[in-house]
Design a protein around this motif. Structure first.
Motif, PDB file in Angstrom:
ATOM      1  N   LEU A   1       1.046  -0.978   0.303  1.00 62.00           N
ATOM      2  CA  LEU A   1       0.456   0.081   0.010  1.00 62.00           C
ATOM      3  C   LEU A   1       1.390   1.320  -0.090  1.00 62.00           C
ATOM      4  O   LEU A   1       0.101   2.236  -0.517  1.00 62.00           O
ATOM      5  N   ASN A   2       1.860   1.744   1.166  1.00 61.40           N
ATOM      6  CA  ASN A   2       2.847   2.548   1.079  1.00 61.40           C
ATOM      7  C   ASN A   2       3.532   2.695  -0.436  1.00 61.40           C
ATOM      8  O   ASN A   2       3.271   4.141  -0.214  1.00 61.40           O
ATOM      9  N   ARG A   3       3.714   1.620  -0.642  1.00 58.11           N
ATOM     10  CA  ARG A   3       5.065   1.509  -2.238  1.00 58.11           C
ATOM     11  C   ARG A   3       3.618   2.491  -3.241  1.00 58.11           C
ATOM     12  O   ARG A   3       4.340   3.322  -4.154  1.00 58.11           O
ATOM     13  N   GLU A   4       2.551   1.993  -3.627  1.00 58.36           N
ATOM     14  CA  GLU A   4       1.508   2.458  -4.898  1.00 58.36           C
ATOM     15  C   GLU A   4       0.603   3.739  -4.460  1.00 58.36           C
ATOM     16  O   GLU A   4       0.136   4.658  -5.247  1.00 58.36           O
ATOM     17  N   TRP A   5       0.846   4.909  -2.745  1.00 54.09           N
ATOM     18  CA  TRP A   5       0.036   5.368  -2.729  1.00 54.09           C
ATOM     19  C   TRP A   5      -0.121   6.678  -3.532  1.00 54.09           C
ATOM     20  O   TRP A   5      -0.865   7.283  -3.232  1.00 54.09           O
ATOM     21  N   LEU A   6       1.091   7.378  -4.115  1.00 58.01           N
ATOM     22  CA  LEU A   6       1.603   7.959  -4.251  1.00 58.01           C
ATOM     23  C   LEU A   6       1.463   8.354  -6.371  1.00 58.01           C
ATOM     24  O   LEU A   6       0.789   9.503  -6.679  1.00 58.01           O
ATOM     25  N   SER A   7       1.136   6.743  -6.458  1.00 53.15           N
ATOM     26  CA  SER A   7       0.512   6.819  -7.864  1.00 53.15           C
ATOM     27  C   SER A   7       0.254   5.739  -7.871  1.00 53.15           C
ATOM     28  O   SER A   7       0.506   4.928  -8.551  1.00 53.15           O
ATOM     29  N   PRO A   8      -1.150   5.425  -7.534  1.00 55.54           N
ATOM     30  CA  PRO A   8      -1.696   3.636  -7.676  1.00 55.54           C
ATOM     31  C   PRO A   8      -2.411   3.992  -9.436  1.00 55.54           C
ATOM     32  O   PRO A   8      -2.534   5.367  -9.719  1.00 55.54           O
ATOM     33  N   SER A   9      -1.951   2.680 -10.065  1.00 57.02           N
ATOM     34  CA  SER A   9      -3.034   2.907 -11.013  1.00 57.02           C
ATOM     35  C   SER A   9      -4.259   1.008 -10.672  1.00 57.02           C
ATOM     36  O   SER A   9      -4.246   0.873  -9.996  1.00 57.02           O
ATOM     37  N   GLU A  11      -5.058  -0.850 -12.460  1.00 56.34           N
ATOM     38  CA  GLU A  11      -4.398  -2.441 -13.315  1.00 56.34           C
ATOM     39  C   GLU A  11      -3.747  -2.038 -12.365  1.00 56.34           C
ATOM     40  O   GLU A  11      -3.148  -4.395 -11.839  1.00 56.34           O
ATOM     41  N   ARG A  12      -2.091  -1.713 -11.554  1.00 55.10           N
ATOM     42  CA  ARG A  12      -1.301  -2.125 -10.521  1.00 55.10           C
ATOM     43  C   ARG A  12      -1.487  -2.271  -9.395  1.00 55.10           C
ATOM     44  O   ARG A  12      -1.748  -3.197  -8.012  1.00 55.10           O
ATOM     45  N   SER A  13      -3.076  -2.088  -8.928  1.00 52.62           N
ATOM     46  CA  SER A  13      -3.359  -1.525  -7.264  1.00 52.62           C
ATOM     47  C   SER A  13      -4.834  -1.164  -7.352  1.00 52.62           C
ATOM     48  O   SER A  13      -4.736  -0.175  -6.837  1.00 52.62           O
ATOM     49  N   PRO A  14      -5.467  -1.740  -7.190  1.00 54.78           N
ATOM     50  CA  PRO A  14      -6.446  -1.055  -7.769  1.00 54.78           C
ATOM     51  C   PRO A  14      -6.757  -1.256  -6.539  1.00 54.78           C
ATOM     52  O   PRO A  14      -8.463   0.272  -6.529  1.00 54.78           O
ATOM     53  N   GLU A  15      -6.907  -1.580  -5.085  1.00 59.56           N
ATOM     54  CA  GLU A  15      -7.310  -0.960  -3.816  1.00 59.56           C
ATOM     55  C   GLU A  15      -6.907   0.399  -3.840  1.00 59.56           C
ATOM     56  O   GLU A  15      -7.664   0.561  -2.660  1.00 59.56           O
ATOM     57  N   VAL A  16      -6.029   0.722  -3.604  1.00 57.29           N
ATOM     58  CA  VAL A  16      -5.068   1.996  -3.321  1.00 57.29           C
ATOM     59  C   VAL A  16      -5.884   3.092  -4.393  1.00 57.29           C
ATOM     60  O   VAL A  16      -6.233   4.351  -3.882  1.00 57.29           O
TER      61      VAL A  16
END
Length: 86
Positions: A1-9, A11-16
């Motif tokens: 979650l932390n690694r995806e927070w600034l620029s989620p997509s 495809e890659r991190s739908p929950e974020v």
């Protein structure tokens, strides 16, 4: 979650992605990063001090939450609260 927070997509991190979209849609009064680490003997609670709009009202809500969280927890670990400077 932390690694995806600034620029989620989607495809890659739908929950974020969808959580951030809902936060933008509805607004947010308070959020906290609460988690543990199997290698450390305590629970992390990071606050919102660095967020635009942080002020006395949010600080008070955060303090109330942290006190209630500690009182309600069945964890036998001590709690550590990180400040914005940490």
């Amino acid at each position: 979650l932390n690694r995806e927070w600034l620029s989620p997509s989607e495809e890659r991190s739908p929950e974020v992605f969808y959580v951030r979209e809902k936060m933008r849609e509805t607004g947010v009064d308070l959020f906290l990063d609460i988690h543990g680490d199997e290698g450390l003997p305590y629970i992390f609670v990071a606050g919102t001090e660095g967020v635009p709009g942080y002020g006395p009202r949010i600080a008070a809500l955060e303090s109330r939450f942290k006190a209630a969280f500690a009182a309600a927890s069945v964890a036998k670990k001590p709690y550590t609260y990180y400040s914005y400077d940490d």
